[in-house]
Design a protein around this motif. Structure first.
Motif, mmCIF file in Angstrom:
data_model
loop_
_atom_site.group_PDB
_atom_site.id
_atom_site.type_symbol
_atom_site.label_atom_id
_atom_site.label_comp_id
_atom_site.label_asym_id
_atom_site.label_seq_id
_atom_site.Cartn_x
_atom_site.Cartn_y
_atom_site.Cartn_z
ATOM 1 N N VAL A 5 -50.239 -9.912 -60.895
ATOM 2 C CA VAL A 5 -48.944 -10.576 -60.967
ATOM 3 C C VAL A 5 -48.860 -11.570 -59.815
ATOM 4 O O VAL A 5 -49.219 -11.250 -58.685
ATOM 5 N N THR A 6 -48.389 -12.781 -60.102
ATOM 6 C CA THR A 6 -48.147 -13.794 -59.082
ATOM 7 C C THR A 6 -46.711 -14.264 -59.221
ATOM 8 O O THR A 6 -46.301 -14.672 -60.305
ATOM 9 N N ILE A 75 -45.814 -13.822 -53.669
ATOM 10 C CA ILE A 75 -46.275 -12.434 -53.792
ATOM 11 C C ILE A 75 -47.382 -12.378 -54.825
ATOM 12 O O ILE A 75 -47.271 -12.961 -55.901
ATOM 13 N N GLU A 76 -48.436 -11.676 -54.484
ATOM 14 C CA GLU A 76 -49.501 -11.380 -55.429
ATOM 15 C C GLU A 76 -49.701 -9.876 -55.418
ATOM 16 O O GLU A 76 -49.698 -9.259 -54.354
ATOM 17 N N GLY A 77 -49.834 -9.285 -56.582
ATOM 18 C CA GLY A 77 -50.019 -7.846 -56.635
ATOM 19 C C GLY A 77 -50.264 -7.363 -58.044
ATOM 20 O O GLY A 77 -50.785 -8.104 -58.884
ATOM 21 N N LYS A 78 -49.864 -6.114 -58.299
ATOM 22 C CA LYS A 78 -50.044 -5.525 -59.630
ATOM 23 C C LYS A 78 -48.737 -4.889 -60.083
ATOM 24 O O LYS A 78 -47.913 -4.481 -59.271
ATOM 25 N N ILE A 79 -48.559 -4.818 -61.391
ATOM 26 C CA ILE A 79 -47.360 -4.223 -61.956
ATOM 27 C C ILE A 79 -47.610 -2.724 -62.145
ATOM 28 O O ILE A 79 -48.703 -2.315 -62.544
ATOM 29 N N VAL A 98 -46.430 -3.936 -56.908
ATOM 30 C CA VAL A 98 -47.020 -3.487 -55.654
ATOM 31 C C VAL A 98 -47.795 -4.670 -55.089
ATOM 32 O O VAL A 98 -48.796 -5.109 -55.659
ATOM 33 N N ALA A 99 -47.295 -5.207 -53.973
ATOM 34 C CA ALA A 99 -47.868 -6.420 -53.382
ATOM 35 C C ALA A 99 -49.133 -6.098 -52.610
ATOM 36 O O ALA A 99 -49.213 -5.073 -51.925
ATOM 37 N N ASN A 100 -50.121 -6.992 -52.731
ATOM 38 C CA ASN A 100 -51.301 -6.889 -51.868
ATOM 39 C C ASN A 100 -51.514 -8.183 -51.079
ATOM 40 O O ASN A 100 -52.328 -8.225 -50.183
ATOM 41 N N ASP A 120 -53.690 -11.668 -44.025
ATOM 42 C CA ASP A 120 -54.749 -11.078 -43.241
ATOM 43 C C ASP A 120 -54.619 -9.566 -43.133
ATOM 44 O O ASP A 120 -55.463 -8.925 -42.540
ATOM 45 N N SER A 121 -53.599 -8.966 -43.733
ATOM 46 C CA SER A 121 -53.482 -7.520 -43.734
ATOM 47 C C SER A 121 -54.468 -6.880 -44.693
ATOM 48 O O SER A 121 -54.733 -5.706 -44.612
ATOM 49 N N PHE A 122 -54.987 -7.662 -45.614
ATOM 50 C CA PHE A 122 -55.919 -7.156 -46.603
ATOM 51 C C PHE A 122 -57.168 -8.010 -46.579
ATOM 52 O O PHE A 122 -57.090 -9.207 -46.802
ATOM 53 N N PRO A 123 -58.328 -7.424 -46.307
ATOM 54 C CA PRO A 123 -59.565 -8.194 -46.214
ATOM 55 C C PRO A 123 -59.793 -9.031 -47.470
ATOM 56 O O PRO A 123 -59.533 -8.588 -48.578
#
Length: 151
Positions: A5-6, A75-79, A98-100, A120-123
């Protein structure tokens, strides 16, 4: 299979942060996205969709620190869908993102850049959007390109 999701929108309220027993941070906030279109009579209409966003760990800490009601954010993540029961045993259902990856798109004081943010919180997410001048746009195709289309 893909679950991605974007969203780009504005916060409807300040993030709420809490810490689980093990110290893991979780932040929740609502995000409004708008879609504009012309109705049958030719008048412009705007519809707003509300999305429940969940951030974990360092991303949750950053959301709580830097985001505020009205902030524009990418925001980028999954539903995800959850089922839970209240104290009376009644079933409830939730749909959340859920944002990544999160990027603050508001201008910062003393900074003229529009795309300023995190990741930068997620490699592997470093520099995905921040500093890109082509974000959200693509060059128009030339007329020569259209001649090669099979339809």
């Amino acid at each position: 299979m893909i679950n991605k999701v974007t969203l780009i929108g504005n916060l409807g309220r300040d993030p709420e942060i809490r810490h689980l027993e093990g110290g893991t941070a979780v932040a929740k906030f609502s995000l409004a996205t708008n879609e504009s279109y012309r109705d049958r009579s030719g008048e412009w209409k705007t519809e707003t969709e509300w999305h429940d966003i969940v951030c974990w760990r360092q991303l949750a800490e950053r959301a709580a620190k830097d985001l505020h009601k009205g902030s524009m954010v990418y925001i980028e993540g999954k539903i995800t869908h959850r089922k839970w029961q209240d104290k009376e045993g009644k079933d409830h259902y939730s749909t959340e993102i859920v944002a990544n990856t999160m990027r603050l798109l508001d201008k910062r004081e003393g900074n003229g850049n529009r795309s300023v943010g995190y990741g930068d919180s997620f490699p592997g997410n470093e520099g995905q959007i921040a500093g890109r001048s082509d974000f959200g746009s693509a060059p128009p195709p030339s007329s020569a390109d259209n001649d090669d289309l099979p339809f």
